[in-house]
Design a protein around this motif. Sequence first.
Motif, mmCIF file in Angstrom:
data_model
loop_
_atom_site.group_PDB
_atom_site.id
_atom_site.type_symbol
_atom_site.label_atom_id
_atom_site.label_comp_id
_atom_site.label_asym_id
_atom_site.label_seq_id
_atom_site.Cartn_x
_atom_site.Cartn_y
_atom_site.Cartn_z
ATOM 1 N N SER A 1 -6.388 1.883 3.452
ATOM 2 C CA SER A 1 -5.017 1.758 2.833
ATOM 3 C C SER A 1 -5.122 1.017 1.584
ATOM 4 O O SER A 1 -5.964 0.084 1.447
ATOM 5 N N GLY A 2 -4.531 1.435 0.408
ATOM 6 C CA GLY A 2 -4.785 0.794 -0.820
ATOM 7 C C GLY A 2 -3.409 1.261 -1.638
ATOM 8 O O GLY A 2 -2.462 1.709 -1.140
ATOM 9 N N PRO B 1 0.912 -0.983 0.104
ATOM 10 C CA PRO B 1 0.154 0.045 -0.043
ATOM 11 C C PRO B 1 0.810 1.448 -0.023
ATOM 12 O O PRO B 1 1.987 1.465 0.501
#
Length: 169
Positions: free
Chosen positions: A112-113, A103
Motif C-alpha cells: 500500500s502507498g 494510502p
Amino acid sequence: MSTATKTRRGRKTYAIALSLILCGCNAPSFTNSGVTWKTYTNSRYGFEFLYPSTWTSLPPPENNDGIAFVSPQNTRVEIRGWAGNRLPDTIITDKNAKKTINPNFKTNQGVSGVLEVEVGSQESSMTLTLTKAQVKYYWQGRSPASEFSNYYRVFYYIAQEYRISGQGG
C-alpha cells in the motif's frame, strides 16, 4: 486575471485530473499491447520497476539511489524511481509538521502507498510513494501537460507493477 476566471480554470484542472484518475482505475494490461518491457532493478534499496525497452536511461546518481528513463519520442517525458532512508519518528521533533496522507493505492505485489496525480499548466505527473521498514520508495512519471493523457495509462501500469524485492538500505 479575474477571480472568476481563476476559479473556472481551477475547476477545469480539477475536472481533467479527476477524469484521468477515473480512466486509470480501469487501465488495461500492457503485456499484450506490443510494448516490450525491461525491468530496472536497484541493488542498493531492493526495488524494481518496468520501463519500455526503447526508452533511454539518464546517467544514474553516484549514490545509486535510483534512475530516470526518457522517451525516444520526447525527452521531456520521463519515468524515474528512487529511494532513501527514512528518519525514525523519534528524531522528528515537530510531529504537527509531518504531512500524512492515507494510502490510496496498492501495487500488484500488495504494498500500500500513496499515488498522487498533479495536472499542471505546463507539466503533469504521477507520483507513487511507498514506505517499508525505514526506507521510503518513490516512482514518478511526468510529461508535458498537453501529452499527459497519452502517457497516463502507461504510468499507471508501471506504478501497479512496482515491486520492493528486499529491505534495502
